[in-house]
Structure formats: structure tokens, C-alpha cells
Design an enzyme around this catalytic site. Structure first.
Site, short mmCIF file in Angstrom:
data_model
loop_
_atom_site.label_atom_id
_atom_site.label_comp_id
_atom_site.label_asym_id
_atom_site.label_seq_id
_atom_site.Cartn_x
_atom_site.Cartn_y
_atom_site.Cartn_z
N ASP A 3 -70.92 0.08 60.26
CA ASP A 3 -71.26 0.97 59.15
C ASP A 3 -71.09 0.30 57.79
OD1 ASP A 3 -68.52 0.89 59.90
OD2 ASP A 3 -68.11 2.58 58.55
N GLU A 4 -71.82 0.81 56.84
CA GLU A 4 -71.60 0.54 55.41
C GLU A 4 -71.53 -0.94 55.05
OE1 GLU A 4 -69.35 4.49 53.84
OE2 GLU A 4 -68.04 2.96 54.67
N VAL A 5 -72.54 -1.69 55.43
CA VAL A 5 -72.64 -3.07 54.98
C VAL A 5 -73.45 -3.05 53.68
CG1 VAL A 5 -73.41 -5.39 55.58
CG2 VAL A 5 -72.69 -3.80 57.38
#
Lengths: 710, 710
Positions: free
Chosen positions: A337-339
Site C-alpha cells: 500500500d501507499e507507495v
């Protein structure tokens, strides 16, 4: 049971007071039809079962629990079942304080006869049969299950049925047939942002057992900490954890503890983002040279693994190989998630790699990473699971999607042939009321339109406890009791959705979870005493009157509203850290106002109770003031104290107007509503929960049914 | 500190508003004289220190406790001190929730500089120097002690000083010089009648550490159980404990745990009476052939060791030899209480032995037993201690008397040259209020007339927790917080005896003991929820309103009033098992009534609060009724619920009469007093605590200052 009594009472009323035989027959038929046509969800007997079983039929009489109570295991047995029975007996002793013999009885003499047909899988698998049937009569009890998973669930159901009665501790006669709706009913705990000690993990597994949840998803690494001992790469924990990590022995203990309770343990190592703590020891993994330090702040940060270097995959191959041996479960969670891609954007080498391989953007680069990662995970015998960012048609259909950004991705994944679980709507850290989580169904929204085959790919869901604002002291109060509403959503029929019934049962479950060792109620007490310091009993009571009407700010507003930027080192000793995420007192107050207004404000008892409450609020700020002067932590909430008193005064005025049936001038209403708008805002990161209910009363005092009913 | 502020305020009032200079001077002198002439006990600063130190001088300002707080050990050090500092830092973290560095600081940079001069004795001895001095300034803190015992005490004093302030967590500047009044400040726990698990023992040692108690007297055998593993005589625990005993490793752990906290462990093996459990495995020890079973009832029973057989002393020699190695303390407690002599009377052989040896009666026979026992104890390197029945001039002066039957025996022993400790007046199981224990001084009564040298033989005292009606769940609530009042009596100056001050500090200590892991408050909560079952929040509140005004019957009346004969297997889940032995709410109610009457019933605020309380009581029975119908355990207290409501109604009537200054007719008073006599009686083994206070109001409503003040 109360429903049965209700039915008998109405029948006897009809028989005694309706003298017209034709009308009497008609009414009795109508009554029968009404009772039969009730939806399944409303036919629940008044038993404190949570999650509600698939089928419950009340019998006659009850089974007494006294010191002769005994258990026999028949059919298939194994040490886990023996331990399970001993644990059950200890829990039963805890519930009743009746000394019991912990040794198994011979089957002919046992009060509770258990028959388990065969073993469950050596490594617990998703989708194993978890069904059981439980028959309680005044003479004894039989629990039958195909395998130990059902047996363990059935024992928990029995414990929920035990209660004090007119005849001592007893279980009402009942026949229960039960199986879960979804095979994946998980709780995720983030041990990375704040380290969560082993005993806290264990007591939460006890809570999961009580609620029949079967997956503990363990978030073990993030920017703020790497929490598992790696023998192959020891700098991961040595430099990435401040010394707060689980040894491999600890992990094995937790896995055994969970297996004893019918719970799988799915580890998560978040990659390629959320991984700063890895880079402290191994900066070569990152997409920029470093050096790196453990991140202390909250949020999304730039560091990410370098997906273009072969050495990254060599590292991950060895690391995942080690962890795959440590964690026996078939699933291995890779996060994903959330790169934010900033390190990738800034790296000349990575940009060149992307051009050379025709990778269009960072999303495609992450998909490339996952395509490389998946065979590694598979090679080590595991099935890959990740957050919904990893969804990409290029990945094999074996992977599983955990949907956190919305329910749509879950349906999209299922349509494309992927399995999925729902977490969107089940984030415990957002501070939603249980009712809101309860209303979220994995099969609703886009999923409702899936074909039956596609629907089968939706395995269930997971509640998530992200740990920016929780530590060992308050985590239980952030998980429980609200998590039980999610447990019921994932176990019980979709038709079980009466919120009032859920809350009534939740109150009982909440108390009993404390008996199991959870501290969601007592930690609040403890923290409130710390905030109060050496307060007098009266001052402490005033503080409690205030705080029981407060909740922390919701959703993702905690960072924005913080007085100073919070970090992983910030003490969590403020009122916002102590008060429960859902105020039971606030909920009950709202229900009381609704009841009062629904009765056209003519319910004298409700009116009197409201008046008492408002009067107490109105006086409360003066009572709290001396303490607020002395304690910095109380003083922070002083403005909310004034607000609560203002709300009390406003409520009294509204009640006065209502009781006189004399609406105040329009200017009064305008002023009150303006004040209410102010009171709705957060202060000290705290919301004043009864404001909307008082607003309803102000509206009622200035028109509508209440004022018309003079 | 508040006193200091009060002084300044009065001075400035005099200076600002008294314009006659002569009068002003006179008033200031008078004020000074008043402040100087206060007895020592009343000059205590308003710090929540318990036990009150020998000398406390408040300074200016305060020391902040923040995340930079650190500790350095200088002078003599040892692993126990290092562990002590780490424990201290963990306790400080628990109190503040501020993350602290657990590693020791370099001395120059430390917030808290500790200097310990030298080691204490290898085996802690009675009468070692336990003094310390603690100086806190806004810049830092110094703790100086001759040996680690004082250092450990000083750390506890510091923790009591930490509180939330206007500036966050802080410690007021102060200079404390402190040493105990008595060297022997003990708590006895009976692990025989009910087995008390190790973790319960440990948390009670934590409580003792917080209160600076230094002797854990462990009552390890009695008719109902033999609780220590003997390798030499394994049938003691195998047949005498139902499997509930401490292994020798357990014992060693407890002793090490206690030593870390400056606490000696004195084992007691009660003989020659109170020893049925020994005889189950070794009937040959007894004075009648047996066979024997573990006793399940309470009381004094016939079985006693045979003092006439040599084999008895051979057994005891080997047994005491084994135990003397296990327990390092210099004292060995041989019990010696309550031998009823019936087995001796009934034995022809024993009667013959007595005739042959000129032993006149059973008391002399027990003295003979003790004369044989004492050299065995001494041979194994121990000093014998026993209950006051063992006092006999024929025994050497090395033995120590524990006085339980009265204070006279303590003085008698001291006069005869024996050392002694006081337990009469400190029996926690009798249910006395803390104030009553607090008033018992080892040096009062006959002891007051002893010579200084004789007085030195009085080493201190011990509170005793006999375990007929306690188990792991409720024992903490039977010991704490009342035990803290005894701890103060034994540590602090005899002049420290302001009961109001003690109670105010006890309230704070009580909360903080829960932070240390004691469960005296939370277990009450837990037990009340069990009694209530799945009650609604309103019903539970009604139950709480009732139970907080109840206490169990006092002294030795529990057996006589029991509905069925209690045994060691009786479940302890009734209201009488749950409610605290001293009701804090009841005490506060009594104080409120006293305050109201002392102000000639003109204190409007107190009057209003009394009215609220009475109104709540008056309505409470109706609120509780539905629950009392459903729960057998609530129903048992139903009569007390009606009594509380009657008391509420009576109180309202008294207040009405007082507010009208119109005494009701004499017949009213007669009726009320007759009712009050009924209400004073126990029902369901429960006392209704506010009855005497309401009686005062009834008296006030029918004459006296209140009615005269019309």
C-alpha cells in the site's frame, strides 16, 4: 424466549377478552401469521449470543451449572481439544466462581458430552468446516462437530449461554445449529507503529476466540519499526526496532496459542513502501542511498525498495524463505500500500530501467515488483496476499486482494478471478460507532451484482487496528467491544442486522471480554485516574461525567488537529487517548432523547431522566474547575467541560419550553442553533457526543409534534 | 503545601483588612502561635505520602518529570539496585505514560542521583538500617541511603510524590528525612485455607513494597491444606493439598522477588494443632490413629501432633531441616495457636506420659512440645516465633511472640525478656474499618508502661489475612487499601494519627495500588457483574447503588450467620464475597451527615446532597426489582435493597422536618428508631452501613441544635 412469552401473553389476551368467537379465531390466525412472517433477523431469542448462530431453537427448562459439571471428549480427540476443554472449564469457573473438576469425565457421566468426528488440517486452512451443533436440555448437553474447529466454537457458544438465573448459574435449553457465513474473519493488529507486547497479543487472541474470529493478521513491519527477529538479516530487528521486537520463539508461541483457539496467523511484511525501518540496517534495499533512521512521524513517506535491482529480489528470496518457515500459514501478506513513488521519480537509474523495460509509470513499476515478488512467495510454498494496490491483471489468479480503499476493488478483483477480503469499512482506528461497521457487508455494493461463482471469491473480511495512537495500555479499548460487531457481520447471516439487538448483546459481551483478560474498560479507568492525579472523589466524578460524553476526533483528522506534531515517542496520556472511541453513555443518551421525542415529549419518565442528566451537566463545570486548575491534562479538556455545561443549560431550557408547551421566541432557536454549530466542532481533539441529540430537543421545543401536543 | 498557602492568605488578609495596628500585631502573633502549637500530626504537608515520613520540609518550585528523566547509581551498587531502578522507571512510566530510557545515566547528567553507602546483610535481618534522605529541587533530585533497603524505600517515596500538575507531571521540591519507627512491619497471608496463586502473592509483595512493609509472613499449612513441596516428606503436599501447593522453585522465586523489594519471608508451619492436612499423608504424627482427610470446614479441630512420641520430633527435625534450607530468613514460625487438647485428653498413652512426667495440663503439655521444638529450630540456625500461646517462662529468651489474643500478652512477653510483635487489632479478615486498625498502636495499652529497654523488645506488628473467605479473586480487596493504614502505623511516628488525613491519602494510595497490579477495585467490579449477569446498565447501576452501602458482617460472625455451613469448596460468588470490607461510599455519607449536623443543619449544599442521595435510595429498590427476580445472587440481597429504600424514605422525612424546623410527633421518632434497630441487624450476612448516620439525622430532626436553629 421473551418473544415466546410475548406470544403466549397475546394469545391469552385474545382468548380472555375477545368474546366474539369469529373475531377471536381471526385474530389468532392473524397473530400466527405475523409471528411466522417475521424476517429471520427479528426472530432471535433473547439470548446473549454474539455472533448470532445460524439457527437457534429454544427448548423447555434449563441446565444447571454446579460443582458437578463435567465434560467428556468422545470420537476424535487430540491434545488441542484436551487443552481446549480445560481452558473452557477454567473460563466457566471464572464466570461462575464455582470450583470445578478440570479432569475429563467418563462419557456416561458427563454433563457435557462432546463428539468430534475427525481431525482438522495440520495447518489450519481457509474454508475448513467450522460448523457445530449444540443441544442443551435440563439433563445435559451434547456438542457435535465434524472437526476440532467446530468444537472450539461450540464451547464458546456454551459459555455465552451461561448466566445467573433464579436457580443459580444455568443454561437455557436450546438447540443450536451453526456455521459461519464467511471463512475469513480476521483482525489485523499493527505491531509496527507502536510495539504491542506479547501478553496484549495473547489477550486479543482470547477475545477473538470468544467472538469466533479465525484470522490474526499481524502487521509486523512499517516505517516506524521492524518487529520480527530475522536470523538471516539480524540488522532488520537490531537497527530497525529500538529493541522492541518478537523473537522467533515468541512468534512460535503466538502461533501455537492462536492455533489452540482455531485462529490462523497471517504475517504481513509491508513492501515496497512503508519500509524505512528495513533500510536502517540494509540501506542497499532502498531506491536512494540513505543512510536511514527509524521514522518517528506518521504518514506516507518516500523511502521504497528498489524494484530494479536484482539484489532486492535476492534479499527478499532469502528473507521470505526464512519467514515462510517461521509462519506456517498458507498466506503471506506483502503489504503493497501507499507507495508515493518519489524515490523512484528521483532516481536516474530507476527512470532508465523503466524506459528500457517500457514501464509507463510508478503503478506499473509496482506491478513489475509484484510480478517478481509473487513467484518468490510461491516458491516458498505460500499464497500471496496484499492491499488492493497490488491488483493487476498480470498477476496469477492465486493472489488475494485485501480491499481497504473502497468496496469496489473487492468486486473488481472477484470479477477478474481473484479472491478478496474486505477491510474498507472495518478500520477500527477511524473511531466509527459499532453500528456503522455493522452495516458494512462484504456482499453489498458492487459485490451484490457478482455471479454466485464470483461471490465465492469473497472470503470475508478483516477489522484493522492501525497503531498510530494505540499502545499496550489503550489498544484493547480501541479494538473492543466494537470489533465484536464486525465479528458478527462476518459470521452471522446477512439478515442479522438489528442494531438495537447488537448493542444490547455487545454490552454483555464487553463485560465478559474483561473477564477474559481484556482491559478495554479498566484501562480507561486507569488512564482517567492518571489524568485526574490525586483528585477528590467528587472531582473525579465530575471528570468522569465529562469524559463519558466525549470521543476522539474521527477518521483521519487526528494529525490535522494535533496541537503539536505527534510522533511514535509522544506520550499517550491525554483525554483523547483515554476516552473510548464510542461512548456508550452518549449512545444511550441519544436513544433516550429519541424515545422522548417519539412519544411526543409526553414520556414523563424519559423527561425526568433527561432533566436529571441536563442538571448534572449544567453544574458539572463548576465541580470540575478546581481539578482543571491543577492538572494540565484535565485543563486541556476544560473548554469541553464548559461546553457540556452549556449543553446542559440549553437542554433544561428546551425541556422547560416543552413542559410548558410554550415555544421560545425564534431568536432563541437561532441562538441555540448557532451555539450548537460551535459545539459540534472538535476542541482538544475531542467531540462532544450528545450535541446532535440536544439539537433534536431544541428543534422539538420550537415546533413539531411535541409542541402540538399541548 | 496548601497549609502554607493558607497561612499566607490569612496573613495577607490580616495585613490588608485589619487597620488597627495593635490588633493587627496581636492577630499575627496569635496566628503564628496557632501554627506553631499545632500537634506534629497536623503539620503534615498536603502531599500524598503514605506512610508519612519522619520529616518533610517543603521547598520552592517543583521538578518536572519528562522524557529526559534519568537515574544514576553511585556509591555502593549491586544487581538488586539496578533491577530496583529499572522497576522504578517502569513504575514511573506506568504513572505518567511518558516513554523513559531504562538504561542508567552517567551520574553528572542524571535527574535522580542515588548514593548508597554500603551493602545490606546477605540475608535481610530484622533491625537493619532502613533510613534514607530524599532532596528534590527544581534542578534534580538526590536520594541518599546507608544501604539498599533505604534506597528502595526512597524510590517508593519519590513515586508517591509524582503527580500531574499545571506543568505536566512533576514532583514538588521537598526535603525528606525518613526512617521507620518499627523494624518489623509485616503482612501475613494464609495460603492454607484457600490456595493463593503465585501471581497473587507477587502482586501483594508489590503492594507491600509501595507501603514500605518489610515482612511477608506466609501461613503455609493448616487443617485445610499443606502448601509447600517437601522432598523429604512428599506425602505432605501430595495428599494434603488437593494438588494446590508451591514447589520449592516457586518458593525460591517468591523469596528472591521479596528480597528485591526489601521484604523478608517468614514461613509458618502451624503445629501441634491446625495440622490435619499433615496427617493425611502421615497419620503417625497425630495423637489418634486416623485415617485423616483434608478438613473442609472452618474452625478449631481436634487433631494435634503427638508431643509424647520421639518419632514426632525426629520427623520435625528432618522436616524443619529441609525447610530451614529453603527459607533463608532467621525466623521460623511454628504457629502454636488454638490447640483444643481433645485428642490429648482421649489418648491413654498421652495421659500416662503426662502423669509420668508430672505434666499438669494440656497447656503444660504444649509447653513441653515447644521446649522440645525450640532446640530443633535453633539447631537448624533459626530463631523460633509463634502465636502467643507458646509464651512460657521455660523457653529461652530467643523466641519471639506474635500476639493475636490481646495486647496484654505482648507487654507480658516483653517484661519477661521476650521479643514480640503485635497482630491483635490488625486482623484484616474481621472487616474493621481502616480507622480502627489505625488507632491500634503496639506501644499502647500495657506496653505504654514498659521500661525503654522492655519497649525495644516490641519489634512491630503484622496485619493478618486469614483465608476462610478469600480466594485469588477477592483477596486483594480484603487486604487493600485498609492494610496501608497499618503500614503507616508501623512506619510513622506515633503522633501521626489524623484519621481524616489518613483516609484522604488512602484514597490516592488505593488507586495507585491498582496501577501496580492489585485488583481490589477491579475484582469487585468483576464480581458484581457476575452477580448481575446480563443486566441492563440501569439495573446494574441500581445494584451498585445498593452494594456500595453494604459491608459483610464483622468479626467472627460469618459462620454463625451463614445460610448453610461454609466449607473450603463453597463458591465465593455472593454479594457478601464481593463488597469491600469497608465501604468508602458509606464512610463519605457518614462524614456528610456529620458535617450537616455540625452546621446546625444549615449547610444548604450538604443538605441538597443528602436529599439527592436519599431520593436515589428511596427509588432504588424498584429499579433493582426486575434483576432481583432473575438473579438468585441479587435476590439474596433483595431484603437489604428494600431496607436501603426504607432508609432513603426515612432520611427524606427527617430532612423535611429539619427544613421546616417542625419536629414530627414523638410517635414518629419511636417508630423510626424501632425500624433503625431492625435495619442495624445483618441480613444475608450484609450490614447496611449508613444506618447509624441516618439515626443521627432522625435524632437531629426531633430535637437538639438543628431544631433549635429555626
Amino acid at each position: 424466549l421473551t418473544e415466546g412469552i410475548g406470544q403466549i401473553m397475546v394469545q391469552s389476551f385474545v382468548q380472555n377478552f375477545v368474546h366474539d368467537f369469529a373475531l377471536r379465531g381471526f385474530l389468532l390466525i392473524l397473530l400466527g401469521a405475523l409471528l411466522i412472517s417475521k424476517p429471520a433477523g427479528a426472530q432471535q431469542p433473547a439470548l446473549n449470543l454474539l455472533p448470532m448462530p445460524s439457527s437457534v431453537h429454544a427448548g423447555a427448562g434449563s441446565l444447571r451449572v454446579d460443582s458437578r459439571f463435567s465434560v467428556a471428549l468422545t470420537g476424535y480427540t487430540e491434545p488441542r481439544l484436551e487443552r481446549g476443554v480445560e481452558r473452557f472449564l477454567r473460563q466457566l469457573m471464572g464466570q461462575t466462581a464455582i470450583p470445578l473438576n478440570l479432569k475429563p469425565a467418563k462419557s456416561g457421566q458427563a454433563t457435557l458430552l462432546i463428539r468430534t468426528d475427525h481431525a482438522s488440517k495440520e495447518i489450519q486452512e481457509v474454508g475448513e468446516d467450522e460448523s457445530y451443533s449444540l443441544e442443551v436440555t435440563p439433563a445435559g448437553e451434547t456438542l457435535i462437530a465434524p472437526n476440532p474447529l467446530g468444537t472450539l466454537h461450540g464451547l464458546q457458544t456454551f459459555l455465552q449461554l451461561v448466566d445467573i438465573s433464579t436457580d443459580g448459574f444455568a443454561v437455557p435449553a436450546v438447540n443450536i445449529q451453526d456455521r459461519p457465513r464467511f471463512p475469513w474473519r480476521g483482525l489485523m493488529i499493527d505491531s509496527a507503529r507502536h510495539f504491542i507486547p506479547l501478553e496484549v497479543i495473547r489477550r486479543n487472541l482470547d477475545g477473538m476466540e470468544a467472538l469466533k474470529m479465525d484470522v490474526f493478521h499481524w502487521h509486523l513491519s512499517d516505517n516506524q519499526g521492524f518487529r520480527v527477529e530475522s536470523k538471516r538479516f539480524p540488522k532488520l530487528q537490531e537497527l530497525g526496532s529500538d529493541g522492541f521486537y518478537y523473537t522467533q520463539d515468541d512468534i512460535r508461541d503466538v502461533i501455537a496459542y492462536a492455533r489452540d483457539r482455531g485462529i490462523r496467523v497471517v504475517p504481513e511484511f509491508d513492501m515496497p513502501g512503508h519500509s524505512t525501518s528495513w533500510f536502517v540496517g540494509y540501506p542497499e534495499l532502498a531506491s536512494a542511498p540513505g543512510p536511514y533512521e527509524i521514522e518517528r512521524r506518521w504518514g506516507v513517506f518516500d523511502p521504497a525498495m528498489d524494484p530494479t535491482k536484482e539484489s532486492t529480489y535476492q534479499f527478499l528470496d532469502e528473507f521470505i524463505g526464512e519467514m515462510a518457515k517461521l509462519f506456517p500459514d498458507q498466506f503471506f501478506h506483502v503489504g503493497g500500500d501507499e507507495v508515493n513513488g518519489k524515490q523512484w521519480d528521483a532516481s536516474k537509474e530507476i527512470q532508465e530501467f523503466m524506459r528500457a523495460h517500457g514501464i509507463q509509470n510508478n503503478q506499473a513499476l509496482q506491478a513489475y515488483f509484484n510480478k517478481r515478488l509473487q513467484p518468490i512467495v510461491e516458491k516458498h510454498g505460500k499464497s500471496m496476499i496484499g492491499w488492493d494496490e497490488i491488483l493487476d491483471p498480470a498477476l496469477p489468479k492465486d493472489i488475494t486482494i485485501q480491499s481497504w480503499r473502497g468496496q469496489a476493488s473487492l468486486a473488481a478483483a472477484a470479477k477478474q478471478g481473484y479472491r478478496g477480503i474486505l477491510s474498507n469499512g472495518y478500520y477500527l482506528d477511524l473511531g466509527w460507532p459499532a453500528s456503522r461497521h455493522y452495516a458494512v457487508d462484504p456482499m453489498s455494493g458492487d459485490a451484490a451484482n457478482l455471479s454466485p461463482e464470483e461471490q465465492k471469491r469473497i472470503l470475508g473480511g478483516e477489522s484493522c487496528m492501525w497503531a498510530e495512537y494505540v499502545d499496550a495500555e489503550n489498544i484493547d479499548s480501541r479494538i473492543w467491544p466494537r470489533n465484536a460487531s464486525i465479528a458478527e457481520r462476518l459470521w452471522s447471516s446477512a439478515e442479522v442486522r438489528d442494531t438495537a439487538s447488537m448493542y444490547a448483546r455487545l454490552d454483555v459481551v464487553s463485560t465478559r471480554l474483561e473477564w477474559r483478560g481484556l482491559t478495554h474498560k479498566t484501562s480507561y479507568w486507569r488512564m482517567l485516574h492518571r489524568i485526574a492525579g490525586a483528585a477528590t472523589p467528587e472531582e473525579f466524578a465530575a471528570l468522569r461525567t465529562l469524559t463519558e460524553q466525549l470521543e476522539p476526533v474521527k477518521d483521519y483528522t487526528r494529525e490535522q488537529t494535533a496541537p503539536v506534531e505527534p510522533t511514535s515517542l509522544t506520550p499517550m496520556n491525554r483525554v483523547v487517548d483515554a476516552v473510548p472511541l464510542e461512548s456508550a453513555a452518549g449512545r444511550r443518551f441519544g436513544e433516550l432523547v429519541d424515545k422522548f421525542i417519539a412519544a411526543s415529549c409526553l414520556d414523563a419518565d424519559a423527561g425526568a431522566r433527561l432533566r436529571t442528566q441536563f442538571a448534572a451537566w449544567s453544574d458539572n463545570d463548576a465541580r470540575l474547575a478546581p481539578l482543571a486548575k491543577r492538572s494540565l491534562l484535565v485543563r486541556e479538556a476544560a473548554e469541553r467541560s464548559r461546553d457540556l455545561s452549556a449543553l446542559g443549560t440549553m437542554g433544561l431550557a428546551a425541556l422547560d419550553a416543552i413542559s410548558k408547551r410554550q415555544p421560545p421566541p425564534g431568536s432563541w432557536k437561532t441562538r441555540q442553533l448557532a451555539t450548537i454549530e460551535q459545539l459540534k466542532k472538535q476542541k482538544a481533539q475531542l467531540l462532544l457526543i450528545p450535541v446532535p441529540a440536544v439539537q433534536k430537543l431544541v428543534e422539538a421545543a420550537t415546533g413539531g409534534t411535541c409542541m402540538g401536543a399541548k
